[in-house]
Design a protein around this motif. Structure first.
Motif, PDB file in Angstrom:
ATOM      1  N   PHE A 338       0.839  -1.199   0.000  1.00 14.73           N
ATOM      2  CA  PHE A 338       0.000   0.000   0.000  1.00 14.73           C
ATOM      3  C   PHE A 338       0.874   1.249   0.000  1.00 14.73           C
ATOM      4  O   PHE A 338       0.629   2.196  -0.756  1.00 14.73           O
ATOM      5  N   VAL A 394      -7.207  -6.617  -2.638  1.00 13.46           N
ATOM      6  CA  VAL A 394      -7.488  -5.208  -2.383  1.00 13.46           C
ATOM      7  C   VAL A 394      -8.794  -5.123  -1.611  1.00 13.46           C
ATOM      8  O   VAL A 394      -9.774  -5.785  -1.965  1.00 13.46           O
ATOM      9  N   VAL A 402      -9.021   2.955  -0.399  1.00  9.93           N
ATOM     10  CA  VAL A 402      -8.398   1.643  -0.222  1.00  9.93           C
ATOM     11  C   VAL A 402      -8.015   1.464   1.242  1.00  9.93           C
ATOM     12  O   VAL A 402      -7.322   2.307   1.824  1.00  9.93           O
ATOM     13  N   MET A 405      -4.106  -3.629   1.160  1.00 12.42           N
ATOM     14  CA  MET A 405      -3.565  -4.077  -0.129  1.00 12.42           C
ATOM     15  C   MET A 405      -2.484  -5.113   0.105  1.00 12.42           C
ATOM     16  O   MET A 405      -1.560  -4.903   0.889  1.00 12.42           O
ATOM     17  N   ALA A 420      -1.231  -6.217  -7.126  1.00  9.23           N
ATOM     18  CA  ALA A 420      -2.541  -5.588  -6.951  1.00  9.23           C
ATOM     19  C   ALA A 420      -2.696  -4.359  -7.836  1.00  9.23           C
ATOM     20  O   ALA A 420      -3.788  -4.095  -8.354  1.00  9.23           O
ATOM     21  N   SER A 421      -1.630  -3.614  -8.026  1.00  7.85           N
ATOM     22  CA  SER A 421      -1.727  -2.357  -8.774  1.00  7.85           C
ATOM     23  C   SER A 421      -0.953  -2.362 -10.083  1.00  7.85           C
ATOM     24  O   SER A 421      -1.187  -1.500 -10.930  1.00  7.85           O
ATOM     25  N   LEU A 533      -6.767  -3.638  -8.834  1.00 12.30           N
ATOM     26  CA  LEU A 533      -7.205  -2.371  -8.251  1.00 12.30           C
ATOM     27  C   LEU A 533      -8.296  -1.731  -9.105  1.00 12.30           C
ATOM     28  O   LEU A 533      -9.299  -1.232  -8.576  1.00 12.30           O
ATOM     29  N   SER A 536     -11.564  -3.835  -8.730  1.00 11.93           N
ATOM     30  CA  SER A 536     -12.188  -3.616  -7.424  1.00 11.93           C
ATOM     31  C   SER A 536     -12.864  -2.251  -7.385  1.00 11.93           C
ATOM     32  O   SER A 536     -13.965  -2.102  -6.836  1.00 11.93           O
TER      33      SER A 536
END
Length: 729
Positions: A338, A394, A402, A405, A420-421, A533, A536
Motif C-alpha cells: 500500500f 485489495v 483503499v 492491499m 494488486a496495482s 485495483l 475492485s
C-alpha cells in the motif's frame, strides 16, 4: 774498644725523592718502545676497492635522496592536509547530509505505518546520545579511535593479514578503516550530490564508495584533515548522524525512534548494541528485516564491549540473555504494498524524489490490513509445496478509499512488484457484470430470458466463431440472473451483442476499466485486461449505486512542521454510470452468485454478500471480486509467467480467500443489508417471427416494443442510444 764518641746513624727511611741539582738538565723522556715488526698488510685489490667505494657512494646518494624525498613528501602531505582542512566547514554543518527528504505515512487514524525516503530523527552529538551507544560503536568499529591520528597502521596491517590469509589480495576485503575514515566516506570526501553530474543518488553513493589505491590515499588525507580540524567527539557526532542504520533510517536518532520508539539518549546496552551492530550491514541486519539475526549480532557487540571494559561481566550476560526487541509501533509497521502504491501515485517531487520531510495521511486501516494478511497466509499455506502461484488482494470502501492491499504471497513486502496495482491480467468472467449492467440500464429485467445453447457467429475477417460454456453444458432458456449466477458464456455474448458492444464498452470504461477493450464478441467473456485495483474500483461503483470510482489512498500531504496541507486526495466518487435502480438490481443478481451460484465458497455466515467469479482463458488467472454493505474486496491468483493454474478457478481458492478476508474484516461490525432490489415480474410480449440468427433475449424490456435488427431483438431505447452515441453493429 769502641769509640763511644761516634754518633750512631739516624734510623730513617731512604730519601725517596733526592733533590735535583740546580744545574741538572731535565731528564729525557724514555724512548718509546719499538713495536715488533708486524707482518706487512696486503694491499686491497683496486677493482674491489673501486666497487666498494662505488656502492658506498650510491648508498649514500640513495639515502640522501630518500631523506630529501621523504622530507619533501612530508611537506607536500602536510600542505595537502592543511589545504583540505582549511576547506572543511564547521562540524555542525556536516550532521545532516541526506540528499533526499523523508516520507512518513500515516494510517486513517494518524498512526505511522510506513517510512520512506531518508528518515532523519534529528541531530545528536557524542555527548547527547546514550553512553552505551557511544561505547558500543567505538568497541565495534574502532577500539583505538581515541588514540590514532585518523589512520590505524595496526588496523591496516591486521586487515591485510586477514585478507591474505583468506586468499585475497592485501587490499581486497577488509580495509581496517577507522571511524574517521568511515566518516570521510559518508561525507564523500566533501563532494556533495549534484544531479547534473550523477544520474541518481545510487550512482553518487557508488562513486563515493569505490575502492582504489588513489581513492584510499585521498580518503587517508581527508581523514587526517578531519582529525586536524575537528575533535574526536565532533567526528563521532558526524558519524552517528550520517550513518545508515537500515529501514530507511539515517542517524542514531531516527533508528532509535524507528526501532525502539525512544530517543537515542535513552538506549540501554542491548538496544545500543543492536544499533551498533547494524553498521556493518544495515539492510540485512535491520531488526525489522530479521530480528533474530539482529539480536545475534548485538550479542557479539555486547561481548566486545565487555572485553574492552565498557560493560561488566554481569551486565553483558544479562543483556545477552535479554536482547532488544522492537517497539509496538515498529512491530506493527505493515502495509508495504500500500505504501509503495501511494508513493507511486503521488507527485514525484513530494514522494520518490522529495528533498523535504513529508507527512502523508492515507486511507489505510491497519486492522483490515492485518486481517487481510492473516487470511492470505492461512489459505496460501494450503498450496502444494513448491507452488509459485501468486496472490493479490485489495479491500476498499464504496467510495474508492483503499483500506488494505496485498501484492504478493510475501504479505508485508515492500519495494517489489505489486500485483494488486501493477499486474495487468485478463479479467475472465469477472467482466460479465458490466454486460448485465448495460442491459439493466437499458431497461432489461433480471428475470428476462435468453437461450443458452450451442452458438456460432461469423466474425468479419476471422470466420466462424463458436464459443462454449466452461462446462460445455447448455441450460436452454434461462433468466439473466441464472446466466450470471452460473457464469454462462453463451447468454453473456448474446446479451452483449443485443444491447450493443459499444455500449458495454462505454459502461465498462466509465466504471474504471481504462485499458484497451477488445471490440469483438469475445469481450463479453473478459478477454480484455485490467489490474485488480481497477476491477475492485469498478465493483465499488456498483455498490455505491452506480457512480464511477477512482481508487485512492492519499488523503492529505503536508510538510513536517506545517499545518496547512499542500494537496488533498485525487480520488473518490465521480460521474454516474448507471441509474441507482439498475445498480440495485445488479447487486441482487450478484448476490445470487454467492448464495446459489459459482461463488458459494465465498458465502458469509452472518451477512449478505454479492460478487462474481472469473477465470481467464486456459485458467491463467482466477478472480473473485465481491462486496458486503461496507467493503469491496478483490482477489486475484495466478503465475507471474502466465503458467496456467492447476485445479484453480475463481470459485475455488480466490473465493475462499475472499471469504476468510471478509470474515475477519467484518468481525465486530454491525450487520447491514446490501443495497439490492428484487425485480418486478417481467411483462411477457408475443414472440417475434423466427429469424435466421440465433435466439437472443425474448422478452420485451421496459421502455419500448421489440423491433428486429439483423435477427437480434432490440429495444427502441437501445436504438436511440446507439444513434446518440454514433455507434452500432
Amino acid at each position: 774498644m769502641s769509640d763511644s764518641r761516634r754518633r750512631p746513624k739516624r734510623l730513617v727511611a731512604d730519601r725517596r725523592y733526592p733533590k735535583k741539582a740546580a744545574t741538572e738538565a731535565p731528564a729525557k723522556k724514555p724512548a718509546p718502545k719499538r713495536r715488533k715488526t708486524a707482518t706487512p698488510r696486503k694491499r686491497r685489490n683496486p677493482v674491489v676497492a673501486l666497487v666498494l667505494g662505488l656502492f658506498g657512494w650510491i648508498f649514500g646518494l640513495i639515502w640522501k635522496i630518500t631523506l630529501s624525498v621523504g622530507v619533501i613528501a612530508g611537506l607536500v602531505l602536510a600542505a595537502m592536509i592543511f589545504n583540505v582542512q582549511s576547506g572543511l566547514p564547521e562540524a555542525s554543518a556536516m550532521l545532516d547530509g541526506r540528499a533526499k527528504g523523508s516520507v512518513t505515512l500515516l494510517d486513517n487514524r494518524g498512526a505511522i505505518f510506513a517510512l520512506r525516503g531518508d528518515q532523519f530523527g534529528g541531530v545528536v552529538t557524542a555527548q547527547s546520545v546514550s553512553p552505551h551507544l557511544k561505547n558500543a560503536v567505538v568497541a565495534t568499529e574502532d577500539k583505538r579511535f581515541y588514540q590514532h591520528f585518523g589512520l590505524s597502521p595496526r588496523g591496516i596491517a591486521g586487515a591485510m593479514r586477514i585478507n591474505m590469509s583468506e586468499g585475497r589480495s592485501a587490499l581486497s576485503g577488509h580495509g581496517g578503516s577507522t571511524i574517521t575514515q568511515q566518516t570521510a566516506k559518508l561525507l564523500c570526501l566533501g563532494v556533495e550530490f549534484d544531479p547534473t553530474q550523477w544520474k541518481n543518488e545510487a550512482e553518487y553513493v557508488n562513486d563515493c564508495r569505490r575502492s582504489s589505491l588513489r581513492r584510499k590515499a585521498e580518503e587517508a588525507i581527508f581523514a587526517m584533515a578531519m582529525e586536524w580540524k575537528y575533535s574526536k567527539d565532533e567526528i563521532l557526532s558526524i558519524y552517528l548522524n550520517r550513518a545508515y542504520m537500515g529501514g530507511g533510517a539515517y542517524g542514531a536518532e531516527a533508528a532509535a525512534q524507528g526501532y525502539f520508539g525512544k530517543p537515542a539518549a535513552a538506549l540501554n546496552p542491548a538496544e545500543a548494541a543492536m544499533l551498533a551492530g547494524l553498521l556493518t550491514a544495515p539492510s540485512s541486519l535491520a531488526p525489522t528485516a530479521n530480528l533474530a539475526r539482529s539480536q545475534a549480532r548485538a550479542a557479539t557487540v555486547l561481548r566486545l564491549m565487555n572485553e574492552q571494559g565498557y560493560l561488566s561481566d554481569k551486565d553483558a550476560a544479562y543483556y545477552q540473555a535479554n536482547p532488544a526487541v522492537l517497539s509496538d509501533q515498529a512491530g506493527n509497521l505493515r502495509g508495504g504494498y500500500f505504501a509503495d502504491w501511494v508513493m507511486q501515485s503521488g507527485p514525484e517531487f513530494f514522494t520518490r524524489d522529495t528533498t523535504e520531510d513529508v507527512l502523508i495521511q492515507t486511507t489505510l486501516d491497519q486492522r483490515i490490513q492485518k486481517a487481510t494478511a492473516e487470511a492470505v497466509n492461512q489459505v496460501m499455506s494450503k498450496l502444494r509445496e513448491g507452488s509459485k502461484a501468486e496472490v493479490a488482494v485489495v479491500v476498499m470502501s464504496a467510495d474508492g478509499a483503499v483500506r488494505a492491499m496485498i501484492g504478493g504471497r510475501d504479505t508485508d513486502a515492500s519495494g517489489v512488484f505489486n500485483r494488486a496495482s501493477q499486474a495487468v491480467r485478463q479479467t475472465g468472467s469477472a467482466f460479465k457484470p458490466f454486460v448485465y449492467a448495460t442491459a439493466l440500464e437499458l431497461g432489461y429485467s433480471p428475470l428476462d430470458t435468453v437461450v443458452d445453447e450451442p452458438f456460432c457467429m461469423n466474425i468479419p475477417g476471422s470466420g466462424q466463431w463458436c464459443p462454449e460454456n466452461y462446462t460445455k453444458n447448455y441450460q436452454g432458456r434461462v433468466t439473466l440472473t441464472e446466466a450470471l449466477k452460473r457464469s454462462l458464456n453463451i447468454p453473456a455474448i448474446k446479451v452483449s451483442e443485443s444491447v450493443g458492444r459499444d455500449l458495454v464498452m462505454k459502461v465498462a470504461r466509465d466504471f474504471g476499466i481504462v485499458r484497451d477493450l477488445h471490440d469483438t464478441p469475445a469481450m463479453a467473456l473478459g478477454t480484455s485486461e485490467a489490474t485488480l485495483l481497477e476491477m475492485s474500483g469498478a465493483y465499488a461503483g456498483i455498490l455505491n449505486g452506480g457512480s464511477s470510482v477512482t481508487p485512492y489512498g492519499l488523503v492529505e500531504l503536508r510538510l513536517k512542521g506545517e499545518s496547512e496541507p499542500l494537496m488533498g486526495t485525487g480520488g473518490g466518487m465521480g460521474e454516474r454510470v448507471i441509474q441507482p435502480s439498475a445498480a440495485r438490481q445488479l447487486i441482487w443478481m450478484m448476490e445470487k452468485v454467492v448464495t446459489e451460484g459459482s461463488g458459494t465458497r465465498a458465502r458469509l455466515p452472518d451477512r449478505e454478500a454479492a460478487g462474481k467469479t472469473g477465470t481467464s482463458q486456459e485458467a491463467r488467472d482466477a478472480w473473485f471480486i465481491g462486496f458486503t454493505a461496507d467493503y469491496v474486496t478483490g482477489v486475484w491468483m495466478g503465475y507471474d509467467d502466465n503458467t496456467p493454474l492447476t485445479g484453480v478457478t475463481g470459485g475455488g481458492l480466490p473465493a475462499e480467500i475472499w471469504h476468510e478476508v471478509m470474515v475477519r474484516v467484518n468481525d465486530g461490525l454491525p450487520v447491514n443489508p446490501l443495497p439490492m432490489q428484487a425485480p418486478e415480474a417481467p411483462q411477457v410480449a408475443p414472440q417475434p417471427a423466427p429469424q435466421p440468427a440465433p435466439d437472443s433475449v425474448q422478452t420485451v424490456p421496459q421502455g419500448g416494443r421489440d423491433r428486429v435488427r439483423d435477427g437480434v431483438a432490440e429495444t427502441v431505447l437501445q436504438q436511440l442510444l446507439r444513434d446518440i452515441l454514433g455507434g452500432g453493429n
